[in-house]
Design a protein around this motif. Structure first.
Motif, mmCIF file in Angstrom:
data_model
loop_
_atom_site.group_PDB
_atom_site.id
_atom_site.type_symbol
_atom_site.label_atom_id
_atom_site.label_comp_id
_atom_site.label_asym_id
_atom_site.label_seq_id
_atom_site.Cartn_x
_atom_site.Cartn_y
_atom_site.Cartn_z
ATOM 1 N N LEU A 172 0.833 -1.196 0.000
ATOM 2 C CA LEU A 172 0.000 0.000 0.000
ATOM 3 C C LEU A 172 0.870 1.249 0.000
ATOM 4 O O LEU A 172 1.866 1.319 0.739
ATOM 5 C CB LEU A 172 -0.894 0.019 1.242
ATOM 6 N N LEU A 173 0.485 2.224 -0.831
ATOM 7 C CA LEU A 173 1.237 3.473 -0.921
ATOM 8 C C LEU A 173 0.282 4.661 -0.935
ATOM 9 O O LEU A 173 -0.688 4.676 -1.710
ATOM 10 C CB LEU A 173 2.080 3.514 -2.196
ATOM 11 N N ASP A 174 0.587 5.652 -0.088
ATOM 12 C CA ASP A 174 -0.152 6.903 -0.123
ATOM 13 C C ASP A 174 0.561 7.932 -0.984
ATOM 14 O O ASP A 174 -0.042 8.879 -1.462
ATOM 15 C CB ASP A 174 -0.339 7.454 1.287
ATOM 16 N N GLN A 175 1.862 7.726 -1.175
ATOM 17 C CA GLN A 175 2.645 8.544 -2.092
ATOM 18 C C GLN A 175 3.786 7.698 -2.633
ATOM 19 O O GLN A 175 4.174 6.694 -2.039
ATOM 20 C CB GLN A 175 3.174 9.794 -1.405
ATOM 21 N N LEU A 176 4.309 8.110 -3.779
ATOM 22 C CA LEU A 176 5.377 7.344 -4.424
ATOM 23 C C LEU A 176 6.728 7.793 -3.866
ATOM 24 O O LEU A 176 7.308 8.759 -4.331
ATOM 25 C CB LEU A 176 5.326 7.543 -5.940
ATOM 26 N N HIS A 177 7.210 7.096 -2.875
ATOM 27 C CA HIS A 177 8.510 7.414 -2.310
ATOM 28 C C HIS A 177 9.606 6.716 -3.115
ATOM 29 O O HIS A 177 9.358 5.727 -3.825
ATOM 30 C CB HIS A 177 8.587 6.984 -0.850
ATOM 31 N N GLU A 178 10.795 7.218 -3.010
ATOM 32 C CA GLU A 178 11.912 6.616 -3.727
ATOM 33 C C GLU A 178 12.124 5.177 -3.255
ATOM 34 O O GLU A 178 12.130 4.898 -2.058
ATOM 35 C CB GLU A 178 13.190 7.437 -3.477
ATOM 36 N N GLY A 179 12.273 4.278 -4.205
ATOM 37 C CA GLY A 179 12.516 2.879 -3.880
ATOM 38 C C GLY A 179 11.260 2.045 -3.700
ATOM 39 O O GLY A 179 11.337 0.889 -3.279
ATOM 40 N N TRP A 180 10.084 2.605 -4.057
ATOM 41 C CA TRP A 180 8.851 1.844 -3.865
ATOM 42 C C TRP A 180 8.849 0.547 -4.665
ATOM 43 O O TRP A 180 8.392 -0.495 -4.181
ATOM 44 C CB TRP A 180 7.625 2.692 -4.227
ATOM 45 N N LEU A 181 9.370 0.582 -5.879
ATOM 46 C CA LEU A 181 9.367 -0.611 -6.707
ATOM 47 C C LEU A 181 10.281 -1.682 -6.125
ATOM 48 O O LEU A 181 9.915 -2.866 -6.054
ATOM 49 C CB LEU A 181 9.789 -0.267 -8.133
ATOM 50 N N GLU A 182 11.464 -1.272 -5.690
ATOM 51 C CA GLU A 182 12.396 -2.229 -5.089
ATOM 52 C C GLU A 182 11.799 -2.849 -3.833
ATOM 53 O O GLU A 182 11.962 -4.055 -3.588
ATOM 54 C CB GLU A 182 13.716 -1.539 -4.753
ATOM 55 N N THR A 183 11.098 -2.036 -3.029
ATOM 56 C CA THR A 183 10.462 -2.556 -1.823
ATOM 57 C C THR A 183 9.421 -3.611 -2.169
ATOM 58 O O THR A 183 9.381 -4.692 -1.564
ATOM 59 C CB THR A 183 9.798 -1.420 -1.029
ATOM 60 N N ALA A 184 8.570 -3.309 -3.145
ATOM 61 C CA ALA A 184 7.536 -4.265 -3.554
ATOM 62 C C ALA A 184 8.159 -5.558 -4.064
ATOM 63 O O ALA A 184 7.672 -6.665 -3.754
ATOM 64 C CB ALA A 184 6.640 -3.646 -4.621
ATOM 65 N N GLN A 185 9.218 -5.444 -4.836
ATOM 66 C CA GLN A 185 9.859 -6.626 -5.378
ATOM 67 C C GLN A 185 10.557 -7.439 -4.294
ATOM 68 O O GLN A 185 10.487 -8.674 -4.290
ATOM 69 C CB GLN A 185 10.836 -6.221 -6.477
ATOM 70 N N GLN A 186 11.234 -6.768 -3.371
ATOM 71 C CA GLN A 186 11.918 -7.475 -2.290
ATOM 72 C C GLN A 186 10.935 -8.234 -1.401
ATOM 73 O O GLN A 186 11.273 -9.285 -0.848
ATOM 74 C CB GLN A 186 12.717 -6.480 -1.446
ATOM 75 N N LEU A 187 9.723 -7.708 -1.275
ATOM 76 C CA LEU A 187 8.706 -8.353 -0.455
ATOM 77 C C LEU A 187 7.921 -9.422 -1.214
ATOM 78 O O LEU A 187 7.038 -10.053 -0.642
ATOM 79 C CB LEU A 187 7.733 -7.297 0.088
ATOM 80 N N GLY A 188 8.239 -9.597 -2.494
ATOM 81 C CA GLY A 188 7.536 -10.590 -3.301
ATOM 82 C C GLY A 188 6.083 -10.250 -3.526
ATOM 83 O O GLY A 188 5.227 -11.145 -3.602
ATOM 84 N N CYS A 189 5.790 -8.966 -3.641
ATOM 85 C CA CYS A 189 4.400 -8.538 -3.825
ATOM 86 C C CYS A 189 3.928 -8.813 -5.250
ATOM 87 O O CYS A 189 4.704 -8.730 -6.208
ATOM 88 C CB CYS A 189 4.251 -7.046 -3.520
ATOM 89 N N GLY A 190 2.631 -9.076 -5.356
ATOM 90 C CA GLY A 190 2.021 -9.251 -6.663
ATOM 91 C C GLY A 190 1.126 -8.095 -7.037
ATOM 92 O O GLY A 190 0.553 -8.072 -8.131
ATOM 93 N N ALA A 191 0.998 -7.122 -6.110
ATOM 94 C CA ALA A 191 0.101 -5.984 -6.364
ATOM 95 C C ALA A 191 0.642 -4.729 -5.706
ATOM 96 O O ALA A 191 1.348 -4.778 -4.701
ATOM 97 C CB ALA A 191 -1.302 -6.282 -5.832
ATOM 98 N N LEU A 192 0.286 -3.604 -6.317
ATOM 99 C CA LEU A 192 0.553 -2.279 -5.774
ATOM 100 C C LEU A 192 -0.804 -1.625 -5.551
ATOM 101 O O LEU A 192 -1.616 -1.546 -6.476
ATOM 102 C CB LEU A 192 1.388 -1.465 -6.755
ATOM 103 N N VAL A 193 -1.056 -1.191 -4.317
ATOM 104 C CA VAL A 193 -2.350 -0.604 -3.962
ATOM 105 C C VAL A 193 -2.111 0.854 -3.588
ATOM 106 O O VAL A 193 -1.563 1.162 -2.542
ATOM 107 C CB VAL A 193 -3.002 -1.355 -2.789
ATOM 108 N N CYS A 194 -2.508 1.757 -4.486
ATOM 109 C CA CYS A 194 -2.168 3.176 -4.342
ATOM 110 C C CYS A 194 -3.389 4.039 -4.055
ATOM 111 O O CYS A 194 -4.515 3.712 -4.461
ATOM 112 C CB CYS A 194 -1.540 3.705 -5.630
ATOM 113 N N ASN A 195 -3.144 5.167 -3.393
ATOM 114 C CA ASN A 195 -4.110 6.249 -3.408
ATOM 115 C C ASN A 195 -4.499 6.488 -4.869
ATOM 116 O O ASN A 195 -3.621 6.640 -5.725
ATOM 117 C CB ASN A 195 -3.463 7.501 -2.814
ATOM 118 N N HIS A 196 -5.779 6.504 -5.152
ATOM 119 C CA HIS A 196 -6.239 6.508 -6.553
ATOM 120 C C HIS A 196 -5.686 7.672 -7.363
ATOM 121 O O HIS A 196 -5.506 7.567 -8.581
ATOM 122 C CB HIS A 196 -7.767 6.489 -6.612
#
Length: 248
Positions: A172-196
């Motif tokens: 879950l992200l309320d804003q796009l902080h630096e490294g968000w993609l790397e964090t999602a990948q390191q956690l093995g996430c299959g989804a990104l859930v953002c503030n619309h």
């Protein structure tokens, strides 16, 4: 480009059961959401002081119950006695805080799907992630579609991954902080859930190139929903169970 994994979830997800039509995160809310035709729901899960996973959004009890103090610092025997409905309306007076297990059994019995947001009391991120994932893995064992576990807290998702790596996860992200993609990948996430409001064509493309599904919260206006549909995002979390038609 990473291939997108199969996605068994519907696009429309009812926020905290039925949005604002019933007291959030209560079984009454989920029943009302289902009565409006919704078949997937979002809830917030945290740990009691004695290790019971229960539904509540806030760290403190004051807004949505007649209790006081930090919810996660109290035992389930205390939390289970609270009124979680009167704050909303007299119609729901006496509605209790449910356990995640109670909601899970209702969902499974009725063929409904669930997005569990891991909402830890500060300082219990990893322990809450582990507890939620362990319970979910046990309750949904043998079910064709598992719950989707999401959190703003990377430590909670890390704990969930350690205990039940087979359960799908979303950052879950309320804003796009630096490294968000790397964090999602390191956690093995299959989804990104953002503030619309964060989603645009570039972000959708970036997420999909990384193999991530694209979900949005909390979408309560028709113009916002239409914009996300035009972007062909995968999930829309909404309070407006009476406005949007999830089958449409």
């Amino acid at each position: 480009m990473n291939a997108l994994a199969p996605w068994p979830y519907p696009r429309w997800i009812a926020h905290r059961g039925a949005g604002r039509l019933a007291p959030e995160n209560t079984l009454a809310a989920f029943r009302l959401g289902a009565a409006h035709g919704w078949r997937m729901f979002e809830c917030d899960a945290k740990l009691s002081a004695d290790g019971v996973v229960f539904l509540l959004h806030d760290a403190s009890l004051e807004r949505t119950t007649n209790g006081r103090g930090i919810a996660g610092e109290q035992a389930w025997s205390q939390l289970s006695q609270l009124d979680a409905g009167s704050w909303h309306s007299r119609q729901y007076a006496g509605e209790p805080i449910p356990t995640l297990e109670a909601l899970a059994r209702w969902c499974i019995a009725n063929g409904h799907l669930l997005n569990i947001e891991i909402k830890p009391t500060p300082g219990t991120e990893e322990a809450t992630g582990r507890a939620v994932a362990g319970l979910a893995a046990r309750l949904w064992h043998g079910q064709s579609v598992p719950p989707l576990l999401t959190s703003f807290q990377p430590l909670a998702l890390s704990g969930a991954r350690e205990v039940a790596p087979q359960l799908p996860r979303g950052l879950l992200l309320d804003q796009l902080h630096e490294g968000w993609l790397e964090t999602a990948q390191q956690l093995g996430c299959g989804a990104l859930v953002c503030n619309h409001a964060l989603w645009d064509a570039t972000l959708v493309a970036s997420a999909r190139q990384a193999g991530l599904r694209t979900l949005s919260y909390t979408v309560n206006d028709e113009w916002a929903a239409e914009r996300l549909l035009q972007l062909d995002t995968d999930g829309i979390i909404s309070d407006r169970v009476e406005l949007f038609c999830p089958a449409g």
